[in-house]
Design a protein around this motif. Structure first.
Motif, PDB file in Angstrom:
ATOM      1  N   CYS A  41       0.865  -1.187   0.000  1.00  0.00           N
ATOM      2  CA  CYS A  41       0.000   0.000   0.000  1.00  0.00           C
ATOM      3  C   CYS A  41       0.897   1.232   0.000  1.00  0.00           C
ATOM      4  CB  CYS A  41      -0.928   0.022   1.214  1.00  0.00           C
ATOM      5  SG  CYS A  41      -1.775   1.623   1.375  1.00  0.00           S
TER       6      CYS A  41
ATOM      7  N   SER B 137       0.067   4.319   0.395  1.00  0.00           N
ATOM      8  CA  SER B 137      -0.268   5.271   1.454  1.00  0.00           C
ATOM      9  C   SER B 137       0.317   4.842   2.795  1.00  0.00           C
ATOM     10  CB  SER B 137      -1.777   5.427   1.576  1.00  0.00           C
ATOM     11  OG  SER B 137      -2.287   5.959   0.376  1.00  0.00           O
ATOM     12  N   CYS B 138       0.267   3.549   3.085  1.00  0.00           N
ATOM     13  CA  CYS B 138       0.864   3.058   4.331  1.00  0.00           C
ATOM     14  C   CYS B 138       2.375   2.924   4.182  1.00  0.00           C
ATOM     15  CB  CYS B 138       0.344   1.674   4.693  1.00  0.00           C
ATOM     16  SG  CYS B 138      -1.390   1.585   5.028  1.00  0.00           S
TER      17      CYS B 138
ATOM     18  N   CYS C 133      -6.208  -2.037   0.729  1.00  0.00           N
ATOM     19  CA  CYS C 133      -5.508  -1.819   1.993  1.00  0.00           C
ATOM     20  C   CYS C 133      -6.531  -1.773   3.126  1.00  0.00           C
ATOM     21  CB  CYS C 133      -4.738  -0.501   1.932  1.00  0.00           C
ATOM     22  SG  CYS C 133      -4.268   0.105   3.560  1.00  0.00           S
TER      23      CYS C 133
ATOM     24  N   ILE D 137      -6.461  -0.265   5.867  1.00  0.00           N
ATOM     25  CA  ILE D 137      -6.595   1.057   6.480  1.00  0.00           C
ATOM     26  C   ILE D 137      -7.143   2.075   5.485  1.00  0.00           C
ATOM     27  CG2 ILE D 137      -5.293   3.008   7.453  1.00  0.00           C
ATOM     28  CD1 ILE D 137      -3.499   0.843   8.786  1.00  0.00           C
ATOM     29  N   HIS D 138      -6.578   2.085   4.292  1.00  0.00           N
ATOM     30  CA  HIS D 138      -6.971   3.115   3.328  1.00  0.00           C
ATOM     31  C   HIS D 138      -8.101   2.689   2.390  1.00  0.00           C
ATOM     32  CE1 HIS D 138      -2.916   4.432   4.568  1.00  0.00           C
ATOM     33  NE2 HIS D 138      -3.459   5.621   4.451  1.00  0.00           N
TER      34      HIS D 138
HETATM   35 ZN   LIG Z   1      -2.862   1.771   3.313  1.00  0.00          ZN
END
Ligand SMILES: [Zn+2]
Length: 496
Positions: free
Chosen positions: A136, A138-139, A157, A159-160
């Motif tokens: 991911c 973003s992570c 992901c 989280i995102h």
């Molecule tokens: Zn993420």
């Protein structure tokens, strides 16, 4: 008279950190809360007379920021220079007083990262290999397939909730698995608080894998060069975590480092794995002592709804500043999500402003100082032992709430002090009885109340102390004094 004493004061220094934040947007209520918790603890410890160091900053390397800078049509350094300013601005407006604002682009930090990587390498905990997996952006992290959310034929992901990319690359691994038993022991010995958050780690620790600690320079050029193999940059998490020691002088100023380390880290629950597992292992691998504690908090909902950019309900720091920063601090600490998620509500904030701050604290200070100014502009007397014992009781509760990391109970204890004084002043009726000593004791109690309130509301608390002509002093041994009333402040004006 002793306000706080005993074994609490054995430790002479206190070192607290926040995570360093990604400067890819304005700080929102989540990072505001984390930073506030650190500031609150730092101030409380300063009040105990401890030499205190509070470290915060920004995490400025990695693919996510590199792409954000490209999108903004800027050079990465130019972009992070601008964006990190938002955080400094936010913290100053929220009465956050840190000792250092570290940026991972600071030269001393970059040197420390290289130094630490070299130590870990020399100690035999880094080896080359190939890595493939779901990533991911973003992570900036790889995920196992079972951790991802499957939607149609796509993996998202967790989280995102954005699609992850399948990647394969040459890399260098950190022998995380070597430290399994030591990490388990640390966690079982209470490294993570509240303890409920540790439970989720234990299962994952059973199957602990080595982790990739580099990225190829051609894919992630915006990072610190990996000193062992210059085709790579250091994985952004390894880079970022090192801030906790570079920020207090490791290895350039070992005197300072040894004085303050180990730290208390304050984090949100989403980054617990890296802090409670990867970070202590990195330290052990480099021959450095593990952190003292990792204090974890939950997430905020807004008006009962999960907060998210796509929902358009994110509360940013400047939204909060329609109230006095100390009011925001009080409300967030009172409602904050430590052991479970917490909820932010504008209505509730307004109620707290009226019922607790204005009615209990503001009116009391106004009433007592007005009366004293008129009748006893300079006043001394004898301390009322019953009243003082009652206050001490509340101070004990405040102290315990810190030890147990329940900040909301601290605000309750602080408010209880003012409620007690309100009751006392009303019962004594000095306007009828001319009981000068009751006025004296109300003022002494207001001073003590303002000291207890200081970690929560530093500016308001100083205003209270100024109004009765005294300075901020440690919350330890109470020194009886003469008060000279300077002002009758309206601390919490009526809302328009
Ligand atoms: Zn993420």
């Amino acid at each position: 008279m002793k306000l706080i004493g005993g074994e609490t004061l054995r430790e002479k220094t206190f070192f607290v950190t926040t995570p360093i934040y990604y400067p890819n947007g304005k700080p929102h209520i989540g990072s505001v809360y984390t930073t506030l918790l650190a500031d609150f603890l730092a101030r409380f410890n300063r009040l105990l007379g401890r030499e205190t160091f509070f470290l915060t900053g920004t995490d400025e390397h990695g693919l996510k920021l590199y792409r954000a800078a490209q999108k903004a049509g800027k050079q990465p350094k130019e972009y992070v220079d601008e964006m990190s300013q938002y955080f400094k601005d936010a913290w100053s407006k929220l009465n956050i007083e840190y000792d250092r604002f570290i940026r991972t682009t600071d030269p001393d930090h970059e040197e420390t990262v290289k130094y630490v990587v070299e130590r870990i390498y020399e100690n035999g905990y880094i080896y080359p290999g190939k890595y493939s997996g779901w990533y991911c952006v973003s992570c900036e992290t790889y995920y196992d397939e079972e951790e991802l959310i499957k939607e149609g034929d796509k993996y998202l992901c967790p989280i995102h909730r954005k699609p992850v990319e399948f990647m394969e690359e040459e890399t260098h691994f950190f022998k995380l698995s070597t430290f399994k038993n030591e990490i388990l022991k640390l966690i079982n010995n209470g490294l993570v608080q509240p303890e409920k958050y540790a439970k989720g780690l234990l299962a994952r620790l059973q199957n602990l894998q080595d982790i990739s600690m580099t990225r190829t320079k051609d894919r992630v050029p915006w990072g610190i060069e990996f000193p062992v193999d210059k085709r790579f940059t250091v994985y952004v998490w390894f880079d970022a975590l090192v801030n906790y020691i570079s920020g207090i002088g490791y290895p350039h100023d070992m005197g300072k480092f040894n004085k303050f380390w180990p730290a208390i880290h304050i984090i949100g629950k989403d980054i617990l794995w890296f802090h409670a597992v990867v970070w202590p292992a990195m330290l052990l691998a480099a021959g450095i002592k593990h952190p003292k504690k990792i204090l974890v908090h939950g997430f905020w909902t807004v008006e009962g709804v999960k907060m998210g950019k796509s929902l358009g309900n994110v509360i940013y720091y400047d939204d909060l500043l329609r109230y006095h920063p100390d009011v925001v601090r009080y409300y967030l600490l009172k409602n904050g999500p430590v052991d479970k998620d917490g909820n932010f509500s504008w209505n509730e904030l307004k109620e707290v402003y009226k019922n607790e701050l204005s009615n209990e604290i503001g009116n009391l200070v106004r009433r007592v100082t007005l009366f004293a100014k008129k009748n006893y502009p300079t006043i001394d007397g004898e301390l009322d032992e019953d009243l003082m014992n009652e206050l001490k009781n509340h101070i004990d509760k405040a102290k315990t709430s810190i030890e147990k990391f329940v900040p909301s109970q601290y605000t309750v204890a602080a408010l209880s002090i003012f409620k007690t004084i309100n009751r006392y002043f009303t019962e004594k009726e000095p306007w009828k009885t001319n009981d000068k000593n009751a006025v004296y004791n109300s003022l002494a109690s207001i001073e003590i109340g303002a000291l207890v309130l200081y970690p929560v509301m530093p500016e308001i608390s100083r205003k209270i102390l100024e109004s009765i002509g005294v300075d901020l002093t440690p919350l330890l041994e109470y020194q009886k004094k003469t008060f000279t009333i300077k002002d009758s402040p309206i601390l919490f004006p009526k809302l328009g």
